[in-house]
Design a protein around this motif. Structure first.
Motif, PDB file in Angstrom:
ATOM      1  N   VAL A   1     -39.914 -15.767  -0.712  1.00 20.82           N
ATOM      2  CA  VAL A   1     -40.459 -15.054   0.442  1.00 20.82           C
ATOM      3  C   VAL A   1     -41.420 -15.962   1.205  1.00 20.82           C
TER       4      VAL A   1
ATOM      5  N   LEU B   1     -44.137  -5.041   5.756  1.00 11.21           N
ATOM      6  CA  LEU B   1     -43.100  -4.196   5.170  1.00 11.21           C
ATOM      7  C   LEU B   1     -41.766  -4.938   5.105  1.00 11.21           C
ATOM      8  N   GLU B   2     -41.450  -5.703   6.124  1.00 12.90           N
ATOM      9  CA  GLU B   2     -40.224  -6.499   6.110  1.00 12.90           C
ATOM     10  C   GLU B   2     -40.281  -7.560   5.011  1.00 12.90           C
TER      11      GLU B   2
ATOM     12  N   TYR C   1     -41.955  -7.325   2.229  1.00 11.46           N
ATOM     13  CA  TYR C   1     -41.788  -6.615   0.962  1.00 11.46           C
ATOM     14  C   TYR C   1     -40.313  -6.324   0.700  1.00 11.46           C
ATOM     15  N   HIS C   2     -39.604  -5.869   1.710  1.00 14.09           N
ATOM     16  CA  HIS C   2     -38.169  -5.598   1.549  1.00 14.09           C
ATOM     17  C   HIS C   2     -37.428  -6.868   1.177  1.00 14.09           C
ATOM     18  N   ARG C   3     -37.786  -7.967   1.798  1.00 12.68           N
ATOM     19  CA  ARG C   3     -37.143  -9.235   1.470  1.00 12.68           C
ATOM     20  C   ARG C   3     -37.457  -9.622   0.025  1.00 12.68           C
ATOM     21  N   TYR C   4     -38.712  -9.425  -0.400  1.00 12.16           N
ATOM     22  CA  TYR C   4     -39.117  -9.710  -1.781  1.00 12.16           C
ATOM     23  C   TYR C   4     -38.254  -8.916  -2.770  1.00 12.16           C
ATOM     24  N   VAL C   5     -38.097  -7.619  -2.523  1.00 15.25           N
ATOM     25  CA  VAL C   5     -37.300  -6.772  -3.416  1.00 15.25           C
ATOM     26  C   VAL C   5     -35.847  -7.239  -3.411  1.00 15.25           C
ATOM     27  N   ASN C   6     -35.334  -7.604  -2.244  1.00 20.80           N
ATOM     28  CA  ASN C   6     -33.953  -8.071  -2.155  1.00 20.80           C
ATOM     29  C   ASN C   6     -33.748  -9.396  -2.891  1.00 20.80           C
ATOM     30  N   TYR C   7     -34.784 -10.193  -3.025  1.00 16.11           N
ATOM     31  CA  TYR C   7     -34.715 -11.405  -3.852  1.00 16.11           C
ATOM     32  C   TYR C   7     -34.891 -11.051  -5.324  1.00 16.11           C
TER      33      TYR C   7
END
Length: 60
Positions: free
Chosen positions: A16, A26-27, A29-35
């Motif tokens: 990230v 928030l975007e 965080y979403h990228r973090y979860v997707n990784y």
């Protein structure tokens, strides 16, 4: 021993930081979860009992 969860978290944070510099929180965080999720699945598959940090270390 570092847990698989910690290892996946560390890698996801690094990804990230390298790839989400201009994202809103928030975007990012979403990228973090997707990784994180695919990394953790792969690490768990490859190392079901965790990853030893140092050779010669014995479980007690």
């Amino acid at each position: 021993m570092i847990s698989n969860e910690q290892r996946a978290h560390d890698i996801a944070v690094a990804l990230v930081q390298a790839n989400a510099k201009d994202l809103e929180p928030l975007e990012a965080y979403h990228r973090y979860v997707n990784y994180l999720v695919p990394l953790l699945k792969e690490i768990d598959k490859d190392f079901p009992h965790g990853i030893r940090e140092h050779l010669g270390q014995h479980d007690e």
